[in-house]
Design an enzyme around this catalytic site. Structure first.
Site, PDB file in Angstrom:
ATOM      1  CE1 TYR A 144      -3.687   2.525   0.617  1.00  0.00           C
ATOM      2  CE2 TYR A 144      -2.424   3.266   2.523  1.00  0.00           C
ATOM      3  CZ  TYR A 144      -3.469   3.447   1.631  1.00  0.00           C
ATOM      4  OH  TYR A 144      -4.295   4.543   1.763  1.00  0.00           O
ATOM      5  CG  ASP A 239       5.738   3.710   1.031  1.00  0.00           C
ATOM      6  OD1 ASP A 239       6.021   4.356   2.061  1.00  0.00           O
ATOM      7  OD2 ASP A 239       4.573   3.576   0.607  1.00  0.00           O
ATOM      8  CE  LYS A 267       0.804   4.678   8.449  1.00  0.00           C
ATOM      9  NZ  LYS A 267       0.813   3.908   7.243  1.00  0.00           N
TER      10      LYS A 267
HETATM   11  C1  LIG Z   1       0.148   4.450   5.839  1.00  0.00           C
HETATM   12  C2  LIG Z   1       0.955   4.261   4.597  1.00  0.00           C
HETATM   13  C3  LIG Z   1       0.909   5.183   3.538  1.00  0.00           C
HETATM   14  C4  LIG Z   1      -0.065   6.307   3.503  1.00  0.00           C
HETATM   15  O1  LIG Z   1       0.167   7.238   4.511  1.00  0.00           O
HETATM   16  P1  LIG Z   1      -1.052   8.205   4.967  1.00  0.00           P
HETATM   17  O2  LIG Z   1      -0.388   9.112   5.965  1.00  0.00           O
HETATM   18  O3  LIG Z   1      -2.105   7.323   5.529  1.00  0.00           O
HETATM   19  O4  LIG Z   1      -1.491   8.928   3.754  1.00  0.00           O
HETATM   20  C5  LIG Z   1       1.793   5.005   2.495  1.00  0.00           C
HETATM   21  N1  LIG Z   1       2.654   3.987   2.462  1.00  0.00           N
HETATM   22  C6  LIG Z   1       2.714   3.073   3.447  1.00  0.00           C
HETATM   23  C7  LIG Z   1       3.719   1.965   3.378  1.00  0.00           C
HETATM   24  C8  LIG Z   1       1.839   3.157   4.536  1.00  0.00           C
HETATM   25  O5  LIG Z   1       1.862   2.222   5.472  1.00  0.00           O
END
Ligand SMILES: *Cc1c(COP(=O)(O)O)cnc(C)c1O
Length: 425
Positions: A144, A239, A267
């Site tokens: 994701y 990511d 995060k």
């Molecule tokens: C949570 C997440 C996102 C998206 O971040 P948001 O702050 O929710 O937009 C993107 N990449 C990864 C790997 C994530 O876990």
């Protein structure tokens, strides 16, 4: 446990927001429960409006690595609020945070602050395309990267076709440059590079997948991607929105000793406030406006309060590197309790303080093997644990996060509940 007030608030919320929530998984649809409305949280505990206290392993989906309302972070944020909430002009704090990130994560030679992980990945991909002059990107099934149009895709029906939208409202045209490969599968990536020679701008991956449950990369896989992208003059984007500052101070790139071209963060880097970051090689980042031709902007980017929370959180982590040793130890205890209680009837995957249990007797190493696990069983386990005062992610496909605030007593209590549930498995 009482849930009358949560129920009432949920009923009311549903009139005003789709599903009563501002992010879908919070609605508890997968576990057929009423979402608990939270009134406060401190350290490892989260308290709902009915007065129930839980040991929290969601940790706001990752940011809470220090636990909730860490005193030093809260103090710094309160002080910052007195000085003003937003200026829309540069502040020294942005540079302080940028330097701190670079110090911990050397591949971040130059970076941009944004306000969410979605924004960070979306922008990194634009930069990759701007820098390489190519349009196609490769992503992996089960990873994701936020909810931007080009990344909300699933694989097309024929193995070699491009992706199709995984959400209504995403035009087919927006996903035609996204190719979907299989995680941990070399061939599925190489064949795209052969088929679309010279057209691929970047490969984007969660170096430890944590959005299909936790799925570690197999040995040598990230090295393979590093070599393949270099050979093909494509960028490698890690990511690290979850893994950044989670797998250690230098994230997954440090953990696996791989230097990607670009990294995205979110995060933890905001310490509970909204921040995303993208950055990497200086030469690549110099394509971003106003010095380069790739446009990207944000009214609240580098917000002083969020920036303060980020600096405070990273500073605590940097000054207490033992936190990671402790996280590893506590997460391993949970892992051992699961393995010992449930034996080969489950698959437990763990990297550092990221872990998940899949209710399947197969090894989970990609999306296909993750989705065959028994989600009804997970829902039952989730409800059992909630009843025992343990707050887990309401989905089989989310990680369990351990924080520095979890005490040995919390872990012991959790292991006890795991053992108690095992009787049913
Ligand atoms: C949570 C997440 C996102 C998206 O971040 P948001 O702050 O929710 O937009 C993107 N990449 C990864 C790997 C994530 O876990």
């Amino acid at each position: 446990m009482k849930k009358e007030k949560s129920k009432e608030m949920f009923e009311e919320a549903r009139r005003w927001m789709p599903g009563g929530v501002n992010s879908p998984v919070r609605a508890y649809g997968n576990v057929t429960e009423t979402p608990r409305f939270i009134s406060q949280a401190k350290g490892s505990k989260i308290v709902d409006v009915d007065g129930n206290e839980y040991i929290d392993y969601v940790c706001s989906w990752g940011p809470g690595i220090l636990g909730h309302a860490h005193p030093q972070v809260v103090k710094e944020v309160q002080k910052a609020c007195e000085d003003g909430l937003s200026f829309g002009a540069p502040t020294e704090k942005e540079t302080i945070l940028a330097k701190l990130i670079h110090e911990l994560l050397p591949p971040m030679e130059m970076l941009r602050l944004v306000s969410s992980g979605t924004e960070a990945v979306m922008s990194a991909i634009r930069v990759a395309r701007g820098y390489t002059g190519k349009d196609k990107i490769i992503k992996f099934k089960g990873c994701y990267h936020g909810h931007s149009d080009g990344l909300l895709v699933k694989a097309g029906s024929a193995a070699l076709t491009t992706a199709v939208p995984d959400s209504a409202g995403v035009p087919l045209d927006y996903t035609k440059n996204t190719l979907v490969a299989d995680y941990n599968d070399e061939e599925s990536v190489s064949r795209f590079f052969k088929l679309y020679k010279g057209e691929i701008a970047a490969v984007v991956i969660e170096p430890v997948a944590a959005n299909m449950g936790v799925v570690p990369p197999k040995s040598g896989y990230l090295e393979f991607l590093r070599e393949l992208t270099e050979e093909n003059e494509a960028l490698l984007i890690f990511d690290e929105v979850i893994t950044g500052f989670r797998l250690g101070l230098s994230g997954a790139s440090g953990y696996y000793q791989i230097t990607p071209d670009l990294i995205t963060l979110g995060k933890i880097v905001g310490g509970g406030m909204p921040i995303g970051v993208y950055g990497g090689k200086r030469e690549i980042m110099e394509t971003v406006s106003p010095i380069g031709s790739v446009y990207q902007a944000g009214t609240l980017s580098g917000n002083p309060i969020a920036t303060t929370a980020g600096i405070a959180t990273l500073t605590v982590l940097k000054e207490n590197p033992k936190i990671y040793v402790e996280l590893e130890r506590k997460a391993k205890q949970l892992e051992d309790a699961m393995r010992e209680s449930w034996k080969e009837r489950v698959c437990v995957n763990r990297v550092g303080s990221l872990l998940s249990v899949f209710f399947t007797d197969r090894v989970v190493n990609d999306y296909q093997s993750a989705v065959i696990s028994d989600t009804k069983r997970y829902a039952e386990y989730f409800r059992f644990m909630l009843d025992q005062g343990i707050y887990l992610a309401p989905s089989q496909f989310e990680a369990m996060f351990v924080s520095a605030a979890h005490t040995d007593e919390d872990i012991e209590k959790t292991c006890h509940a795991i053992r108690a549930y095992s009787k049913g498995v």
